[in-house]
Design an enzyme around this catalytic site. Sequence first.
Site, PDB file in Angstrom:
ATOM      1  N   CYS A   1       0.855  -1.191   0.000  1.00  0.00           N
ATOM      2  CA  CYS A   1       0.000   0.000   0.000  1.00  0.00           C
ATOM      3  C   CYS A   1       0.892   1.242   0.000  1.00  0.00           C
ATOM      4  O   CYS A   1       2.119   1.156   0.136  1.00  0.00           O
ATOM      5  CB  CYS A   1      -0.912  -0.005   1.224  1.00  0.00           C
ATOM      6  SG  CYS A   1      -0.005   0.125   2.789  1.00  0.00           S
TER       7      CYS A   1
ATOM      8  N   HIS B   1       4.958  -5.154   9.058  1.00  0.00           N
ATOM      9  CA  HIS B   1       4.745  -6.531   9.495  1.00  0.00           C
ATOM     10  C   HIS B   1       5.061  -7.507   8.368  1.00  0.00           C
ATOM     11  O   HIS B   1       4.182  -8.129   7.780  1.00  0.00           O
ATOM     12  CB  HIS B   1       3.305  -6.709   9.991  1.00  0.00           C
ATOM     13  CG  HIS B   1       3.131  -6.283  11.407  1.00  0.00           C
ATOM     14  ND1 HIS B   1       1.909  -5.973  11.955  1.00  0.00           N
ATOM     15  CD2 HIS B   1       4.033  -6.125  12.413  1.00  0.00           C
ATOM     16  CE1 HIS B   1       2.072  -5.641  13.226  1.00  0.00           C
ATOM     17  NE2 HIS B   1       3.348  -5.723  13.522  1.00  0.00           N
TER      18      HIS B   1
ATOM     19  N   THR C   1      -6.976   0.861  10.997  1.00  0.00           N
ATOM     20  CA  THR C   1      -7.028   1.087   9.548  1.00  0.00           C
ATOM     21  C   THR C   1      -7.278  -0.174   8.727  1.00  0.00           C
ATOM     22  O   THR C   1      -7.675  -0.086   7.569  1.00  0.00           O
ATOM     23  CB  THR C   1      -5.710   1.725   9.057  1.00  0.00           C
ATOM     24  OG1 THR C   1      -4.612   0.892   9.440  1.00  0.00           O
ATOM     25  CG2 THR C   1      -5.525   3.108   9.648  1.00  0.00           C
TER      26      THR C   1
ATOM     27  N   CYS D   1       2.460   5.861   8.778  1.00  0.00           N
ATOM     28  CA  CYS D   1       1.558   5.992   7.639  1.00  0.00           C
ATOM     29  C   CYS D   1       0.576   7.141   7.882  1.00  0.00           C
ATOM     30  O   CYS D   1       0.001   7.242   8.968  1.00  0.00           O
ATOM     31  CB  CYS D   1       0.785   4.687   7.438  1.00  0.00           C
ATOM     32  SG  CYS D   1      -0.487   4.785   6.158  1.00  0.00           S
TER      33      CYS D   1
ATOM     34  N   GLU E   1      -0.481  -0.267  16.178  1.00  0.00           N
ATOM     35  CA  GLU E   1      -1.202   0.898  15.657  1.00  0.00           C
ATOM     36  C   GLU E   1      -2.222   1.403  16.667  1.00  0.00           C
ATOM     37  O   GLU E   1      -2.318   2.611  16.927  1.00  0.00           O
ATOM     38  CB  GLU E   1      -1.915   0.539  14.349  1.00  0.00           C
ATOM     39  CG  GLU E   1      -2.765   1.682  13.804  1.00  0.00           C
ATOM     40  CD  GLU E   1      -3.704   1.247  12.690  1.00  0.00           C
ATOM     41  OE1 GLU E   1      -4.849   1.736  12.648  1.00  0.00           O
ATOM     42  OE2 GLU E   1      -3.294   0.410  11.845  1.00  0.00           O
TER      43      GLU E   1
ATOM     44  N   SER F   1       1.844  -5.240   3.382  1.00  0.00           N
ATOM     45  CA  SER F   1       3.274  -5.167   3.687  1.00  0.00           C
ATOM     46  C   SER F   1       4.095  -6.185   2.905  1.00  0.00           C
ATOM     47  O   SER F   1       5.241  -6.470   3.260  1.00  0.00           O
ATOM     48  CB  SER F   1       3.492  -5.390   5.194  1.00  0.00           C
ATOM     49  OG  SER F   1       2.884  -4.368   5.951  1.00  0.00           O
TER      50      SER F   1
ATOM     51  N   CYS G   1      -8.376   2.225   5.874  1.00  0.00           N
ATOM     52  CA  CYS G   1      -7.591   2.624   4.706  1.00  0.00           C
ATOM     53  C   CYS G   1      -8.238   2.160   3.402  1.00  0.00           C
ATOM     54  O   CYS G   1      -8.767   1.049   3.322  1.00  0.00           O
ATOM     55  CB  CYS G   1      -6.187   2.036   4.848  1.00  0.00           C
ATOM     56  SG  CYS G   1      -5.139   2.242   3.425  1.00  0.00           S
TER      57      CYS G   1
END
Length: 276
Positions: free
Chosen positions: A12, A36, A158, A92, A122, A258, A186
Amino acid sequence: MKIKLASNYGFCFGVKRAIKIAESEKNASTIGPLIHNNEEIKRLRANFNVHTLEDINQINGVKKAIIRTHGIPKQDFETLRTKGIDIIDATCPYVTKPQKICEKMSQEGYDIVIFGDENHPEVKGVKSYANGPVYVILSVDELMGLKLSQKVAVVSQTTRKVDEFMAIVNALVGRHKEVRVFNTICNATFENQDATRALSKEADVMIVIGGKNSSNTKQLLYISKEFCPDSYLIESERELEKSWFLDKKLCGISAGASTPDWIINKIIEKIRQIKV
């Protein structure tokens, strides 16, 4: 056997950005894993001498600190500033958004509800920006046990599923006078999940590629298994098993946010070499 990639998969925007930052900051250390994905972390260390610290307590002697894509708790950020370390922020922007929302809404007197996994880095970071009551939940059932004020603001981790977020939002709206809803899931999560769902409906075996500690990758596996029971999550080509492909006609492939292309390509090549 035919191999088909999902229409959306892999890196992403936030992860691409973080990798570029890490590659340009040789000999730096990240506070927690940058992303990750264990294989990519190993590559960054081997090629760019980017080391991974477990937590803020290992910062002594570090000159350059990269903030991971998932962000870090606000108090850890302040600790770094007091030590005079060169801070490179790779958080991010989609993660920074709920951090700012939690800070602003709690200052305005709202109780904060975060839909997500309380143990995920997060969520730990986002939660730390709230100055008042803040609650982390994963289901409507958990919500029912909370004593919230009449002013509530809700955000999401997200990488969660939108239908589960909406269930929590609907429950809050039915119980409280004022509910401020911020959809912080996201866009890449939406697109990857929709693409995986569509492909898993036609494939008879699905390979989901990504870190096993990655929330968004685990969500892809969960979605894939709904429609294709023979779905497997792997981090590298070494985990592939010949038996998975016996009598299969279409192998679908998806990958978490990721997961770099070089890992995906190695896995596709290994699948092509399997004779069943």
